[in-house]
Design an enzyme around this catalytic site. Structure first.
Site, short mmCIF file in Angstrom:
data_model
loop_
_atom_site.label_atom_id
_atom_site.label_comp_id
_atom_site.label_asym_id
_atom_site.label_seq_id
_atom_site.Cartn_x
_atom_site.Cartn_y
_atom_site.Cartn_z
N ARG A 51 93.16 20.57 30.62
CA ARG A 51 94.08 21.15 31.60
C ARG A 51 94.89 22.32 31.05
O ARG A 51 95.00 23.36 31.71
CB ARG A 51 95.09 20.09 32.10
CG ARG A 51 94.57 19.24 33.19
CD ARG A 51 95.07 17.85 33.03
NE ARG A 51 94.50 17.28 31.82
CZ ARG A 51 93.34 16.64 31.80
NH1 ARG A 51 92.69 16.44 32.89
NH2 ARG A 51 92.82 16.19 30.66
N THR A 52 95.46 22.17 29.88
CA THR A 52 96.35 23.24 29.39
C THR A 52 95.54 24.52 29.19
O THR A 52 95.91 25.58 29.69
CB THR A 52 97.03 22.79 28.08
OG1 THR A 52 97.59 21.51 28.28
CG2 THR A 52 98.11 23.77 27.66
N LYS A 80 86.97 28.46 6.83
CA LYS A 80 86.74 28.98 5.47
C LYS A 80 88.00 28.88 4.62
O LYS A 80 88.06 29.40 3.52
CB LYS A 80 86.30 30.45 5.55
CG LYS A 80 85.04 30.68 6.34
CD LYS A 80 84.78 32.19 6.43
CE LYS A 80 84.02 32.56 7.68
NZ LYS A 80 84.22 33.96 8.06
N ARG A 101 97.77 25.67 20.62
CA ARG A 101 97.89 24.21 20.48
C ARG A 101 97.45 23.85 19.07
O ARG A 101 96.42 24.33 18.59
CB ARG A 101 97.03 23.47 21.49
CG ARG A 101 96.99 21.97 21.20
CD ARG A 101 96.32 21.17 22.29
NE ARG A 101 97.17 21.09 23.47
CZ ARG A 101 96.92 20.30 24.50
NH1 ARG A 101 95.85 19.53 24.49
NH2 ARG A 101 97.71 20.27 25.55
N HIS A 129 105.75 19.94 24.33
CA HIS A 129 104.71 20.52 25.21
C HIS A 129 105.46 21.18 26.37
O HIS A 129 105.45 20.69 27.49
CB HIS A 129 103.79 19.39 25.69
CG HIS A 129 102.49 19.85 26.29
ND1 HIS A 129 102.22 21.17 26.59
CD2 HIS A 129 101.40 19.14 26.67
CE1 HIS A 129 101.00 21.24 27.11
NE2 HIS A 129 100.49 20.02 27.17
N1 CP Z 1 98.25 17.54 29.95
C1 CP Z 1 97.53 18.07 28.94
O1 CP Z 1 98.07 18.63 27.98
O2 CP Z 1 96.18 17.94 29.10
P1 CP Z 1 95.10 18.54 28.13
O3 CP Z 1 95.22 17.82 26.80
O4 CP Z 1 93.78 18.30 28.81
O5 CP Z 1 95.41 20.00 27.96
#
Ligand code: CP
Length: 302
Positions: A51-52, A80, A101, A129
């Site tokens: 999703r993110t 590497k 991320r 998040h």
């Molecule tokens: N909600 C969320 O962060 O989903 P993903 O890990 O799929 O990005």
């Protein structure tokens, strides 16, 4: 907010949250604007995501921007032995904004200190998040018509769950009453409870579902995250601790909405999906509009 990185939900004020919500609403009504036409946005995912990453990509594409990056650090020179610092010092030369991320807590803050272009934290370990939090606020506002004085139940992995930590901090500006439901091993960390106490906010804690769900405006469910456990036996002990079933929702409030940042494993039974109180897939769609709002705000385009 212009050119300012978004690393923690605490980087933004209550007024900023409300501004992003208003902007997301504008984008939902009119998503096909070409505001990112001359922008290159780097998307660095050192951890899996559906999703993110894809809602950011969808938002960038709809706004006419270009995306570079990787979805697996194993295909980059990190494999590497290149450091995070060198990766960021390189990627900033190619892009106007970095979305990252990473499994290590604090890595996004570090990247933002190194980078000349703004960094958006798309999740750093069990820490924060913030873009998920802003889309959650947008979802709550849309479904409840207010953020004030709500009764919110947080369920699941409250210890390692970065989404619940960000949400708790943001919602603490709007006089909520919280209920925490989690196995003992995964209880809300003390520092967050102390923060609520210092603001005079009420919370209750339980280890399983009970009648408290009948008072809730929002039930926010999270999965037990296998990837946060160093001991697999500990994960096995708690992985099936709670499952929300449709039969449990019969006496809940009309306005109740069930949120989940997703992915789900088994903590919400599939028979809940057809209940009109299930909101998690629309919540995932709201991520596109919230992320449009965040990026254009940070780049000074709105
Ligand atoms: N909600 C969320 O962060 O989903 P993903 O890990 O799929 O990005």
């Amino acid at each position: 907010m212009k050119n300012k990185s978004l690393i923690s939900i605490n980087d933004y004020s209550k007024e900023d949250y409300l501004e992003i919500i208003e902007l997301a609403d504008e984008f939902e009504k009119n998503p096909n604007q070409r505001l990112l036409e001359d922008k290159v946005i780097a998307s660095l995912f050192f951890e899996p995501s559906t999703r993110t990453r894809l809602s950011f990509e969808s938002a960038i594409s709809r706004l006419g921007g270009k995306i570079i990056g990787f979805t697996d650090a194993g295909t980059s020179s990190v494999k590497k032995g290149e450091s995070l610092k060198d990766t960021i010092l390189t990627v900033e030369k190619y892009s106007d904004l970095i979305i990252m991320r990473h499994p290590v807590e604090g890595s996004s803050r570090y990247a933002s200190e190194v980078s000349k272009v703004p960094v958006i934290n798309a999740g750093d370990g069990a820490n924060q998040h913030p873009t998920q939090c802003l889309l959650d606020l947008y979802s709550i506002k849309k479904t409840q018509e207010t953020l004030e004085n709500l009764n919110i139940i947080l369920v699941g992995d409250l210890k390692y769950g970065r989404t619940v930590h960000s949400l708790l901090q943001a919602m603490s500006n709007f006089n909520p009453t919280f209920t925490f439901i989690s196995p003992k091993l995964l209880q809300m960390p003390k520092e967050y409870k102390l923060m609520l106490e210092s603001k005079g906010l009420k919370y209750e804690e339980y280890t399983e579902f009970n009648d408290c769900i009948n008072k809730a405006d929002i039930i926010y469910v999270t999965r037990v995250q296998r990837e946060r456990f160093s001991d697999p036996m500990e994960y096995e002990k708690v992985k099936n601790s709670y499952i929300l079933k449709n039969s449990m929702l019969s006496d809940t409030k009309e306005n109740l909405r069930i949120l989940h940042p997703l992915p789900r494993v088994n903590e919400i039974s599939e028979d809940v999906d057809s209940n009109e109180k299930a909101y998690y897939f629309t919540q995932a769609l709201n991520g596109v509009y919230a992320r449009m709002a965040i990026m254009t705000k940070i780049l000074g385009l709105k």
